[in-house]
Write a protein that holds these residues in place. Structure first.
Motif, mmCIF file in Angstrom:
data_model
loop_
_atom_site.group_PDB
_atom_site.id
_atom_site.type_symbol
_atom_site.label_atom_id
_atom_site.label_comp_id
_atom_site.label_asym_id
_atom_site.label_seq_id
_atom_site.Cartn_x
_atom_site.Cartn_y
_atom_site.Cartn_z
ATOM 1 N N UNK A 225 -10.087 22.617 8.602
ATOM 2 C CA UNK A 225 -9.420 21.810 7.579
ATOM 3 C C UNK A 225 -8.103 22.425 7.143
ATOM 4 N N UNK A 226 -8.043 23.748 7.134
ATOM 5 C CA UNK A 226 -6.831 24.402 6.650
ATOM 6 C C UNK A 226 -5.653 24.188 7.602
ATOM 7 N N UNK A 227 -5.936 24.005 8.894
ATOM 8 C CA UNK A 227 -4.866 23.737 9.853
ATOM 9 C C UNK A 227 -4.153 22.436 9.530
ATOM 10 N N UNK A 228 -4.935 21.407 9.194
ATOM 11 C CA UNK A 228 -4.356 20.119 8.825
ATOM 12 C C UNK A 228 -3.542 20.226 7.544
ATOM 13 N N UNK A 229 -4.040 21.021 6.597
ATOM 14 C CA UNK A 229 -3.300 21.199 5.338
ATOM 15 C C UNK A 229 -1.975 21.910 5.595
ATOM 16 N N UNK A 230 -2.002 22.924 6.458
ATOM 17 C CA UNK A 230 -0.760 23.634 6.779
ATOM 18 C C UNK A 230 0.241 22.701 7.451
ATOM 19 N N UNK A 231 -0.251 21.874 8.378
ATOM 20 C CA UNK A 231 0.664 20.946 9.068
ATOM 21 C C UNK A 231 1.287 19.961 8.077
ATOM 22 N N UNK A 232 0.491 19.463 7.133
ATOM 23 C CA UNK A 232 1.035 18.535 6.122
ATOM 24 C C UNK A 232 2.090 19.219 5.269
ATOM 25 N N UNK A 233 1.825 20.483 4.918
ATOM 26 C CA UNK A 233 2.793 21.208 4.094
ATOM 27 C C UNK A 233 4.101 21.412 4.844
ATOM 28 N N UNK B 21 7.228 31.471 2.148
ATOM 29 C CA UNK B 21 5.858 31.975 2.127
ATOM 30 C C UNK B 21 5.105 31.459 0.899
ATOM 31 N N UNK B 22 5.761 31.476 -0.274
ATOM 32 C CA UNK B 22 5.084 31.012 -1.489
ATOM 33 C C UNK B 22 4.740 29.532 -1.398
ATOM 34 N N UNK B 23 5.682 28.712 -0.930
ATOM 35 C CA UNK B 23 5.414 27.272 -0.775
ATOM 36 C C UNK B 23 4.182 27.049 0.103
ATOM 37 N N UNK B 24 4.141 27.753 1.228
ATOM 38 C CA UNK B 24 3.059 27.538 2.194
ATOM 39 C C UNK B 24 1.729 28.059 1.650
ATOM 40 N N UNK C 287 0.769 28.468 -1.509
ATOM 41 C CA UNK C 287 0.260 27.645 -2.608
ATOM 42 C C UNK C 287 -0.271 26.312 -2.075
ATOM 43 N N UNK C 288 0.398 25.744 -1.090
ATOM 44 C CA UNK C 288 -0.105 24.503 -0.484
ATOM 45 C C UNK C 288 -1.491 24.740 0.119
ATOM 46 N N UNK C 289 -1.683 25.889 0.773
ATOM 47 C CA UNK C 289 -2.992 26.215 1.346
ATOM 48 C C UNK C 289 -4.027 26.425 0.241
ATOM 49 N N UNK C 290 -3.624 27.133 -0.838
ATOM 50 C CA UNK C 290 -4.545 27.332 -1.964
ATOM 51 C C UNK C 290 -4.982 25.983 -2.541
#
Length: 325
Positions: free
Chosen positions: A155-163, A171-174, A176-179
């Protein structure tokens, strides 16, 4: 109908009894050198995973593989004893390793580290296949990393791709999006009230750490993680602006002299919260949550101790590293 956690937690407590106790860890930290360190841990339940690590000419790389193997074995044993709804909840707990691994990959790719170094920092647990994590470490940029992870599963891979698609590139943007995606998934996946309270606490702590990191810059609520209880968006902005008056019971994190110490204090508070959940959640997933944190901590301390003995650090220098872990 009997609560399935009655049986499951009995088995998890048996797994917990195999963890190294405080006295054994103290003895290992007092080993005179790396050879003595290896001899001592070879006399513990970790011995079945240490064969290559203790062979002539073996070094830290072989030990890291052995400790990772032991860690993975512990997670597999936990998975083997849960079925039905408890299995879904344990899978939700294991997402924390996906989060840590994806963050390690993002940091490694953004800073140009080589694939071997990145893989050395990964944890062989979670729901993303190990081979997919290894392949992802070869990525040359975050966009290709996100693509590889989203295709490989998790699931986290999809979240990273959306971000990344949405324009996140720091780094902070990515992170926090993962968090935000991780906590959304976990809160949707666990039902036990005690464990949910633990995660709302973890979200509060994470928001305070992010707010401290934002000090000196223009605060923005897009970095706020919803789902906590004690820290609101307004509190988040106040802390980012330098106001430490919010969340009185979390003052030590706010008042720590630097972010590194604040993170160490946060880990201790969350370790204590996990232990409290385990004691109050006899018929829920809190016991599994506490076991996973204890096992993670055991392996982390053994890795740090190994490096201290390998490079000849003093006991005081090792203790400083352990205090910060």
């Amino acid at each position: 109908m009997n609560n399935p956690y009655g049986y499951i937690n009995g088995r998890v407590r048996m797994l917990r009894s195999e963890l190294l106790d405080a006295r054994t860890l103290d003895d290992v930290q007092g080993a005179g050198n790396y050879s003595e360190y290896l001899r001592q841990i070879s006399e513990t339940p970790l011995r079945e995973d240490l064969a290559e690590a203790t062979a002539q000419g073996a070094g830290l790389a072989q030990l890291d593989e052995a400790l990772s193997r032991n860690y993975l074995r512990a997670v597999q044993r936990l998975r083997s004893i849960v079925t039905g709804q408890p299995a879904q909840e344990v899978e939700a707990l294991l997402l924390r390793y996906d989060l840590q691994n994806v963050k390690t990959l993002v940091r490694g790719v953004l800073t140009g580290r080589n694939a071997d170094d990145i893989v050395g920092g990964l944890i062989p647990a979670g729901t993303i296949p190990w081979t997919a994590l290894q392949a992802s470490a070869q990525s040359t940029d975050v966009a290709s990393l996100a693509q590889t992870l989203s295709v490989a599963g998790g699931r986290l891979g999809g979240i990273l791709r959306s971000a990344v698609s949405g324009g996140a590139n720091t780094l902070l943007d990515l992170e926090v999006a993962l968090d935000q995606g991780y906590y959304r998934a976990v809160l949707a996946g666990v039902r036990g009230q005690a464990v949910r309270r633990y995660f709302t606490r973890e979200i509060d702590v994470r928001n305070l750490l992010i707010a401290r990191q934002l000090r000196g810059d223009t605060a923005n609520t897009r970095y706020f993680i919803p789902g906590g209880q004690a820290v609101s968006e307004a509190d988040f902005l106040r802390v980012a602006g330098g106001d430490n008056s919010t969340a009185p019971d979390l003052q030590p994190i706010l008042e720590a002299p630097d972010l590194g110490l604040a993170e160490a204090l946060a880990r201790r508070q969350l370790d204590e919260a996990a232990r409290n959940v385990a004691m109050s959640d006899a018929l829920g997933p809190g016991v599994a949550l506490d076991y996973l944190r204890r096992k993670e901590q055991e392996i982390a301390r053994l890795r740090l101790t190994a490096r201290a003995k390998f490079y000849g650090l003093t006991r005081e220098e090792l203790q400083k590293e352990l205090d910060g872990a």
